[in-house]
Design an enzyme around this catalytic site. Structure first.
Site, PDB file in Angstrom:
ATOM      1  CB  CYS A 180      -0.889   0.001   1.249  1.00 27.56           C
ATOM      2  SG  CYS A 180      -2.065   1.379   1.289  1.00 27.56           S
ATOM      3  CB  CYS A 182      -0.760   0.250   8.390  1.00 25.42           C
ATOM      4  SG  CYS A 182      -1.211  -0.995   7.196  1.00 25.42           S
ATOM      5  CB  CYS A 210      -3.481  -5.580   8.097  1.00 25.75           C
ATOM      6  SG  CYS A 210      -3.630  -5.614   6.336  1.00 25.75           S
TER       7      CYS A 210
HETATM    8  S1  SF4 Z   1      -4.251   1.229   6.949  1.00 25.04           S
HETATM    9 FE1  SF4 Z   1      -2.552   0.297   5.819  1.00 25.04          FE
HETATM   10  S2  SF4 Z   1      -3.506  -0.738   4.089  1.00 25.04           S
HETATM   11 FE2  SF4 Z   1      -5.027   0.709   4.906  1.00 25.04          FE
HETATM   12  S3  SF4 Z   1      -4.720   2.606   3.724  1.00 25.04           S
HETATM   13 FE3  SF4 Z   1      -3.445   2.806   5.568  1.00 25.04          FE
HETATM   14  S4  SF4 Z   1      -1.429   2.045   4.921  1.00 25.04           S
HETATM   15 FE4  SF4 Z   1      -2.912   1.314   3.406  1.00 25.04          FE
END
Ligand code: SF4
Length: 350
Positions: free
Chosen positions: A113, A120, A342
């Site tokens: 991402c 994250c 995640c």
């Molecule tokens: S939480 Fe993680 S997967 Fe979701 S938008 Fe943010 S960086 Fe991307």
């Protein structure tokens, strides 16, 4: 050249392919049924399709683009996490969750991402590539086969795994349309939740799709200043614009909004944040917007310094929201024996 997965063809595209092979049109319906209704694991189980047509299909397509590399099960049977490999060697994660009202799968929409949220693991190495609709669909079909062996199905999908769905908009919408197609898997769009970190154009575009999806906003902070510290996307989209887009989504679809709020110790979990969040929700509610807040005990990421709020703090936060008559839940924590954050399982298996 890599063969595409036949799972990513919609009915019309499959009909065109079958016509191009010189076959009768009704064959497309039969094959579509094998792929999407019967979740065929192999072209050779398609018993009403001739051997020669099956061979032609095999020359042009693969059926399943994913392979299970690893599976982790929580001891209480409530959660299973899957690491899949893709044809190009990339890996993605998906999570199966058991609930009293039915089981759900959390699906990834990208490999990695690029949104950079500070809490994250999926974003640590940036974005590798978008997933195709077939690769998203295969997470659902493969987990259903693995978990139920033909004796059950999941009842909900959450697009909240690795990736930002609106950064891969067209493939995500195709995935949703395939999944909810009455001639195929036929999962009602009402049982699909799409989660965004707050891309305003994506929210507005989705509102125009006329799909009754649940929209979840990864909010995580009640004001721009704090949000910018933990979510770089907040620099591009101020909170008032994001909230206005969410309100527009509700007005168009009538679907209750969900605000996801990860509880991070000493960052966003004090009573001032709770009151500010309550104020934000109450303003929407006073305009008739239905709102639900989901408090998420942070899944700690080894490479990050952010820590999970303790249970007492989360409960206190919840009480403040409840006193303001806001619909609020605390998300169930995954078993600590599985890599709950995640993107963590993928990182650990590189
Ligand atoms: S939480 Fe993680 S997967 Fe979701 S938008 Fe943010 S960086 Fe991307």
């Amino acid at each position: 050249m890599q063969r595409r997965s036949i799972r990513e063809l919609d009915h019309r595209e499959l009909s065109d392919v079958i016509a191009g092979m010189g076959e009768k049109n009704y064959r497309a319906g039969q094959i579509y049924e094998w792929v999407h209704r019967k979740n065929a694991a192999d072209f050779d189980v398609m018993s009403n399709i001739s051997l020669s047509l099956r061979e032609k299909l095999k020359d042009e397509f693969i059926l399943d683009p994913l392979s299970i590399v690893k599976r982790q099960d929580a001891g209480d049977g409530s959660t299973s996490k899957f690491l899949f490999s893709l044809p190009d060697g990339e890996t993605i994660e998906s999570v199966w969750m058991h609930y009293r009202h039915g089981d759900s799968i959390c699906v990834s929409s990208q490999v990695g991402c690029r949104m950079g949220c500070k809490f994250c693991a999926s974003t640590i190495d940036g974005l590798s590539r978008d997933l195709t609709a077939g690769e998203m669909l295969s997470q659902v079909y493969d987990i259903e086969r693995e978990m139920y062996r033909g004796e059950g199905r999941i009842s909900g999908i959450i697009i909240m795994g690795m990736g930002e769905p609106f950064d891969n908009y067209d493939n995500v919408i195709k995935f949703i349309r395939l999944l909810s197609d009455e001639a195929g898997r036929n999962l009602s769009a009402r049982h699909i939740t799409i989660s965004t970190c707050g891309i305003v154009e994506g929210i507005n575009k989705l509102a125009a799709e006329e799909l009754p999806l649940t929209l979840a906003l990864s909010l995580h902070a009640p004001n721009d200043e704090l949000r910018k510290r933990i979510m770089p996307i907040a620099n591009a989209y101020p909170l008032d614009q994001v909230i206005a887009a969410c309100k527009g989504y509700f007005e168009k679809t009538g679907r209750r909004l969900t605000f996801e709020y990860s509880m991070m110790r000493g960052v966003n979990d004090d009573k001032h944040c709770a009151k500010e969040l309550a104020g934000l929700c109450r303003e929407l509610m006073s305009d008739g917007v239905l709102v639900h807040v989901n408090l998420i005990p942070l899944n700690e990421v080894r490479e990050r310094e952010l820590a999970r709020s303790d249970r007492e703090t989360i409960d206190r936060f919840k009480i403040i929201l409840e006193k303001n008559r806001i619909n609020v839940t605390i998300r169930r924590e995954m078993g600590s024996e599985i890599d709950a954050a995640c993107g963590q399982l993928r990182r650990d298996n590189r």
